[in-house]
Design a protein around this motif. Structure first.
Motif, PDB file in Angstrom:
ATOM      1  N   GLN A 157      -3.720  -4.199  -6.318  1.00 23.75           N
ATOM      2  CA  GLN A 157      -3.671  -3.706  -7.683  1.00 23.75           C
ATOM      3  C   GLN A 157      -2.281  -3.842  -8.301  1.00 23.75           C
ATOM      4  N   SER A 158      -2.254  -4.367  -9.522  1.00 21.83           N
ATOM      5  CA  SER A 158      -1.000  -4.631 -10.215  1.00 21.83           C
ATOM      6  C   SER A 158      -0.326  -3.342 -10.660  1.00 21.83           C
ATOM      7  N   PHE A 195       8.775  -7.388  -4.052  1.00 23.00           N
ATOM      8  CA  PHE A 195       8.665  -8.135  -2.807  1.00 23.00           C
ATOM      9  C   PHE A 195       8.062  -7.294  -1.677  1.00 23.00           C
ATOM     10  N   ASN A 196       7.141  -6.409  -2.042  1.00 20.30           N
ATOM     11  CA  ASN A 196       6.569  -5.493  -1.055  1.00 20.30           C
ATOM     12  C   ASN A 196       5.142  -5.145  -1.474  1.00 20.30           C
ATOM     13  N   VAL A 197       4.367  -4.556  -0.595  1.00 21.35           N
ATOM     14  CA  VAL A 197       3.061  -3.995  -0.940  1.00 21.35           C
ATOM     15  C   VAL A 197       3.003  -2.563  -0.420  1.00 21.35           C
ATOM     16  N   ILE A 198       2.301  -1.696  -1.151  1.00 18.68           N
ATOM     17  CA  ILE A 198       2.280  -0.272  -0.822  1.00 18.68           C
ATOM     18  C   ILE A 198       0.826   0.191  -0.694  1.00 18.68           C
ATOM     19  N   PRO A 199       0.386   0.578   0.513  1.00 17.21           N
ATOM     20  CA  PRO A 199      -1.006   0.996   0.709  1.00 17.21           C
ATOM     21  C   PRO A 199      -1.238   2.448   0.309  1.00 17.21           C
ATOM     22  N   HIS A 200      -0.891   2.757  -0.931  1.00 12.74           N
ATOM     23  CA  HIS A 200      -0.928   4.158  -1.378  1.00 12.74           C
ATOM     24  C   HIS A 200      -0.992   4.167  -2.898  1.00 12.74           C
ATOM     25  N   ILE A 201      -2.160   4.528  -3.447  1.00 14.87           N
ATOM     26  CA  ILE A 201      -2.326   4.678  -4.891  1.00 14.87           C
ATOM     27  C   ILE A 201      -2.965   6.037  -5.150  1.00 14.87           C
ATOM     28  N   VAL A 235      -4.307  -0.913  -2.504  1.00 23.17           N
ATOM     29  CA  VAL A 235      -2.928  -1.326  -2.259  1.00 23.17           C
ATOM     30  C   VAL A 235      -2.266  -1.741  -3.576  1.00 23.17           C
ATOM     31  N   ARG A 236      -1.058  -1.242  -3.823  1.00 26.64           N
ATOM     32  CA  ARG A 236      -0.278  -1.665  -4.982  1.00 26.64           C
ATOM     33  C   ARG A 236       0.544  -2.890  -4.588  1.00 26.64           C
ATOM     34  N   VAL A 237       0.508  -3.917  -5.422  1.00 25.00           N
ATOM     35  CA  VAL A 237       1.201  -5.172  -5.117  1.00 25.00           C
ATOM     36  C   VAL A 237       2.150  -5.529  -6.260  1.00 25.00           C
ATOM     37  N   PRO A 238       3.162  -6.369  -5.997  1.00 27.07           N
ATOM     38  CA  PRO A 238       4.160  -6.697  -7.026  1.00 27.07           C
ATOM     39  C   PRO A 238       3.667  -7.759  -8.013  1.00 27.07           C
TER      40      PRO A 238
END
Length: 340
Positions: A157-158, A195-201, A235-238
């Motif tokens: 997710q953007s 430059f990272n992904v975060i598995p937390h929204i 997941v939040r993505v860049p």
């Protein structure tokens, strides 16, 4: 005679998109009013070739207006939506506040248009979560053919899904990687997003799911079928705009990948781009500004008896929010109000 329409939250990302889409789709409006909080009072926003000055949401009289598209968040919606509804103005709400109320319809027009009849319970209609909206557009035609038993979805997710602050943080952190002294610590997100992904929204729940994941589960059941089992990892993505989803589907009846591809090609709101070659699929960059939900990478999952995999991409500010709200307004006009 056309409609008198209100857009509440007109200075935000979603509110601006609502105005853009109302104009692009030539929604039959005789009058469009842009509302914002007092601190944004008088801010100019675009509506087609016109420029609208925002009015104060706090003092606005909704009497005589047909529908109001809300993009103001749950707290403000809780205060102002009942006021609009009581004045006879149908509220189409983009927040999560009313999505789980059994008396309020949660609508994706390509999927469950008949639910619009429930609007009269409270004069309010709910818009689903951005990640749910695009997924159910893809699931519904397959469910009608083969009855979906289980869905396993991972989202990419953007940052625009978290508002302007998320966009700014990705931009600032990216610049900070190359400009000494411009480093930007995480503020909107829990960790660095560039430059990272975060598995937390959204927030964590007792089950271990985040609320974003819970939303996808509950909303899919409400919109399509309560018997569908759903598990999600969000997941939040860049990426600035455009949500992507990897969806694994298990059906009761066997569904061949070629038939699934044909079904999806004929389904409303979907464009299939599925070539097994370099670039034969759609990515978030390519979906920005488009109305469609794009489906690619359709293939059999041979690890289960009746399984399919697919890749789903959509502009989250459009189908995930503003476009779906305008489509609900169009549906409300066609089926119920019948003015334009």
């Amino acid at each position: 005679m056309g409609y008198k329409v209100v857009v509440a939250g007109a200075t935000g990302n979603v509110g601006r998109e609502m105005l853009n889409i109302l104009a692009e789709r030539e929604f039959p409006a005789d009058e469009v009013v842009a509302l914002a909080s007092r601190r944004s009072l008088g801010t100019e926003v675009s509506y087609g070739d016109k420029t609208l000055k925002t009015k104060d949401l706090d003092t606005f009289d909704f009497t005589g207006y047909d529908m109001a598209l809300f993009a103001v968040g749950s707290e403000a919606t809780a205060k102002y939506a009942p006021i609009a509804a009581k004045a006879g103005c149908v509220v189409i709400d983009n927040s999560s506040l009313y999505r789980y109320d059994p008396e309020i319809p949660l609508i994706v027009p390509e999927v469950n248009p008949d639910a619009i009849e429930m609007y009269s319970n409270k004069n309010i209609i709910a818009n689903p979560n951005c990640s749910t909206a695009q997924m159910v557009v893809a699931l519904k035609p397959l469910h009608d053919r083969a009855k979906i038993k289980r869905v396993v979805v991972s989202t990419y997710q953007s940052v625009s899904g978290s508002g302007k602050e998320g966009i700014d943080e990705l931009w600032d952190q990216t610049k900070g990687m190359y400009v000494p002294g411009q480093e930007k610590a995480p503020a909107k997100f829990t960790k660095q997003i560039a430059f990272n992904v975060i598995p937390h929204i959204d927030v964590f729940m007792d089950s271990g799911d985040t609320k974003e994941e819970w939303k996808m589960i509950v909303e899919t059941k409400k919109i399509i079928d309560p018997s569908i089992k759903v598990t999600a990892t969000c997941v939040r993505v860049p990426v600035f705009v455009g949500h992507s989803e990897s969806i694994n589907i298990e059906t009761e009846d066997f569904l061949d990948e070629d038939e699934a591809r044909d079904i999806l090609r004929e389904a409303p709101g979907i464009l299939v781009v599925d070539k097994r070659e370099n670039g034969g699929y759609v990515t978030p960059v390519e979906c920005v500004g488009d109305f469609a939900t794009f489906i690619s990478r359709i293939r059999q999952d041979v690890t289960v008896e009746n399984g399919l995999n697919l890749w789903c991409v959509s502009d989250n500010l459009r189908k995930g929010a503003a476009l779906n709200a305008v489509q609900i307004a169009e549906l409300l006009g066609r089926r119920i109000l019948k003015k334009g």
